[in-house]
Design a protein around this motif. Structure first.
Motif, short mmCIF file in Angstrom:
data_model
loop_
_atom_site.label_atom_id
_atom_site.label_comp_id
_atom_site.label_asym_id
_atom_site.label_seq_id
_atom_site.Cartn_x
_atom_site.Cartn_y
_atom_site.Cartn_z
N GLN A 24 0.96 -1.06 0.17
CA GLN A 24 -0.08 0.03 0.05
C GLN A 24 0.94 1.19 -0.04
OE1 GLN A 24 -2.62 -0.46 3.43
NE2 GLN A 24 -4.12 -1.46 2.09
N PRO A 25 1.22 1.61 -1.28
CA PRO A 25 2.24 2.87 -1.24
C PRO A 25 1.54 3.97 -0.52
CG PRO A 25 1.72 1.93 -3.58
CD PRO A 25 0.70 1.31 -2.29
N CYS A 26 2.44 4.81 -0.04
CA CYS A 26 1.82 6.18 0.58
C CYS A 26 1.22 7.18 -0.37
CB CYS A 26 2.96 6.87 1.41
SG CYS A 26 4.43 7.56 0.73
N SER A 27 0.55 8.03 0.07
CA SER A 27 -0.19 9.08 -0.60
C SER A 27 0.91 9.92 -1.41
CB SER A 27 -1.22 10.00 0.04
OG SER A 27 -0.59 10.87 0.87
N GLN A 28 0.47 10.53 -2.45
CA GLN A 28 1.32 11.31 -3.33
C GLN A 28 1.75 12.60 -2.73
OE1 GLN A 28 0.93 12.01 -7.63
NE2 GLN A 28 0.49 14.00 -7.26
N GLU A 29 0.62 13.08 -1.69
CA GLU A 29 0.84 14.10 -0.89
C GLU A 29 1.84 13.93 0.10
OE1 GLU A 29 -1.70 17.09 2.02
OE2 GLU A 29 -2.43 15.25 1.43
N GLN A 30 1.82 12.66 0.74
CA GLN A 30 2.95 12.53 1.68
C GLN A 30 4.24 12.33 1.09
OE1 GLN A 30 1.81 9.15 4.56
NE2 GLN A 30 3.99 8.41 4.55
N ALA A 31 4.23 11.58 -0.07
CA ALA A 31 5.55 11.41 -0.64
C ALA A 31 6.22 12.68 -0.96
CB ALA A 31 5.28 10.56 -1.82
N LEU A 63 8.39 10.71 -9.66
CA LEU A 63 9.31 11.82 -9.98
C LEU A 63 8.55 12.68 -10.92
CD1 LEU A 63 12.63 9.55 -9.94
CD2 LEU A 63 12.28 11.65 -8.36
N GLU A 64 8.02 12.14 -12.04
CA GLU A 64 7.63 13.02 -12.92
C GLU A 64 6.51 13.79 -12.45
OE1 GLU A 64 4.81 14.69 -15.70
OE2 GLU A 64 4.28 12.75 -14.60
N ARG A 65 5.69 13.26 -11.68
CA ARG A 65 4.58 14.23 -10.98
C ARG A 65 5.31 15.26 -10.00
NH1 ARG A 65 0.44 9.26 -9.52
NH2 ARG A 65 0.21 8.50 -11.63
N TYR A 66 6.45 14.72 -9.41
CA TYR A 66 6.86 15.92 -8.37
C TYR A 66 7.42 16.88 -9.17
CZ TYR A 66 10.02 17.86 -4.86
OH TYR A 66 10.81 18.74 -4.04
N ARG A 112 11.02 16.10 -17.70
CA ARG A 112 11.04 17.07 -16.76
C ARG A 112 12.18 17.21 -15.95
NH1 ARG A 112 5.78 18.75 -17.10
NH2 ARG A 112 4.21 17.04 -17.54
N LYS A 113 13.20 15.88 -15.76
CA LYS A 113 14.29 15.92 -15.02
C LYS A 113 15.06 14.91 -15.92
CE LYS A 113 17.05 15.58 -11.56
NZ LYS A 113 18.47 16.12 -12.77
N LYS A 114 16.47 15.31 -16.03
CA LYS A 114 17.65 14.62 -16.53
C LYS A 114 17.83 13.36 -15.74
CE LYS A 114 22.09 14.66 -18.33
NZ LYS A 114 23.28 15.35 -18.62
N LEU A 115 17.94 12.31 -16.65
CA LEU A 115 18.29 11.10 -15.92
C LEU A 115 19.87 11.11 -15.71
CD1 LEU A 115 17.62 8.26 -14.74
CD2 LEU A 115 17.83 7.45 -17.24
N ASP A 116 20.16 11.68 -14.37
CA ASP A 116 21.72 11.98 -14.44
C ASP A 116 22.36 10.58 -14.21
OD1 ASP A 116 21.64 14.80 -13.71
OD2 ASP A 116 20.39 14.11 -12.20
N ILE A 117 22.02 9.43 -13.64
CA ILE A 117 22.74 8.30 -13.69
C ILE A 117 21.78 7.28 -13.92
CG2 ILE A 117 24.26 6.89 -12.05
CD1 ILE A 117 25.06 9.48 -10.43
N PHE A 118 22.42 6.08 -14.72
CA PHE A 118 21.47 5.08 -14.89
C PHE A 118 22.58 3.84 -14.42
CE2 PHE A 118 20.70 1.01 -17.17
CZ PHE A 118 19.37 1.26 -17.03
N GLU A 119 21.88 2.76 -13.49
CA GLU A 119 22.60 1.84 -13.11
C GLU A 119 21.89 0.51 -13.36
OE1 GLU A 119 22.80 1.39 -8.67
OE2 GLU A 119 21.98 3.65 -8.57
#
Length: 327
Positions: A24-31, A63-66, A112-119
């Motif tokens: 049960q993921p936490c709410s977007q507001e809490q995140a 992250l996209e929504r944030y 909306r955000k660069k993917l700085d590091i991929f692993e």
């Protein structure tokens, strides 16, 4: 302060797994409140995963929504995302899957955000490293689609091998008072040799080093940790002995056990010539504030912790047998 891709990052980072990888993921507001608290505290290295959650809702969606809501924060964050696994979350470093994984991460971020590091989350034993990293370097790093390549959950020989193929900007491995293996198997020394920052996941021993888990009854019935060897009824009480001593030292230090444990990873790495960015997870702003506190440990305190670790050997392997581990 550690440097990643030419940008200064805080001494303590921020793990995103808890927001999307739970029944049960936490709410977007809490995140969002927790994420804002992380930046407020200088925790600007963020770590997530393409498979942290479901294809419909994982770290990239959050992250996209944030960053849609807080676009001004995008350039403040150094973002590292794990991928390179198949639909069963097994390692797949083939050219086809690496392209699919990175392209999917970029698609979900919507620019909306660069993917700085991929692993790659694990090393794929079926695909040579030079093949996987060749795709990442030529098609993504050199074209500016990602900033750099990180290793994840590897042994020392893989660090040495990878460093000969391409520039490695970070290495994510488990490190805590409950998991000291990288200090003994050459990984920490290899990272120090190539000036590769260590990203320490689970610095709180999967929550145990907070002192809040007193018995297996404190874990939810559906918690995945109940399948892990160190959390089995015959060994878990033994493993908790270390926690009692950590609590005692923290009390004398005037800090919380969690703060002592997180900052121990930073201090012990220095002894091995490496830099460490611990990435504790948290799902509330209050917990983020707690985790963000920098606590400097004296040589005497480190020696006391070393003495404790020498007396109590953690029982059980880090993962169940069905989880692939390179190191």
């Amino acid at each position: 302060m550690p440097q990643l891709l030419g940008k200064e990052v805080g001494p303590i980072g921020f793990g995103l797994m808890g927001f999307t990888w739970r029944p049960q993921p936490c709410s977007q507001e809490q995140a969002f409140a927790a994420m804002r608290a992380a930046l407020k505290n200088g925790m600007n290295f963020w770590n997530g995963g393409e498979f942290y959650g479901t294809p419909e809702y994982n770290s990239l969606h959050l992250l996209e929504r944030y960053f849609e809501k807080y676009p001004e924060d995008a350039d403040k964050v150094v973002l590292s995302i794990k991928g390179g696994v198949d639909t069963k979350i097994m390692p797949d470093g083939s050219p086809e899957n690496i392209r699919r994984s990175v392209d999917n991460c970029l698609k979900l971020l919507k620019g909306r955000k660069k993917l700085d590091i991929f692993e790659c989350a694990r090393r794929d034993p079926k695909t040579p490293l030079e093949v996987t990293f060749g795709i990442l370097e030529k098609e993504y790093v050199q074209t500016g689609k990602i900033g750099g390549i990180s290793l994840s959950e590897v042994k020392a020989s893989t660090v040495h091998e990878a460093a000969k193929i391409t520039k490695i900007v970070a290495c994510e491995v488990e490190l805590s008072l409950w998991s000291t293996h990288i200090l003994e198997n050459g990984v920490a020394e290899a990272c120090a040799q190539y000036d590769i920052p260590i990203v320490a996941y689970s610095p709180l021993g999967r929550g145990v080093l907070t002192g809040q888990i007193k018995s297996l009854d404190d874990l939810p019935a559906d918690d995945m940790l109940r399948h892990y060897p160190r959390f089995q009824p015959d060994v878990f009480p033994i493993n908790l002995e270390v926690v009692k001593h950590v609590e005692s030292i923290a009390q004398k230090k005037g800090c919380k056990p969690s703060q002592l444990a997180i900052n121990w990873t930073r201090a012990v790495a220095k002894k091995h010539g490496a830099s460490v960015i611990p990435i504790p997870g948290a799902t509330t702003a209050e917990r983020v504030d707690e985790n963000a506190k920098v606590v400097e440990l004296t040589d005497e305190e480190l020696a006391e912790l070393d003495a404790i670790l020498s007396k109590f050997e953690i029982q059980g392997s880090r993962y169940p047998d069905y989880v692939p581990v390179d190191g």
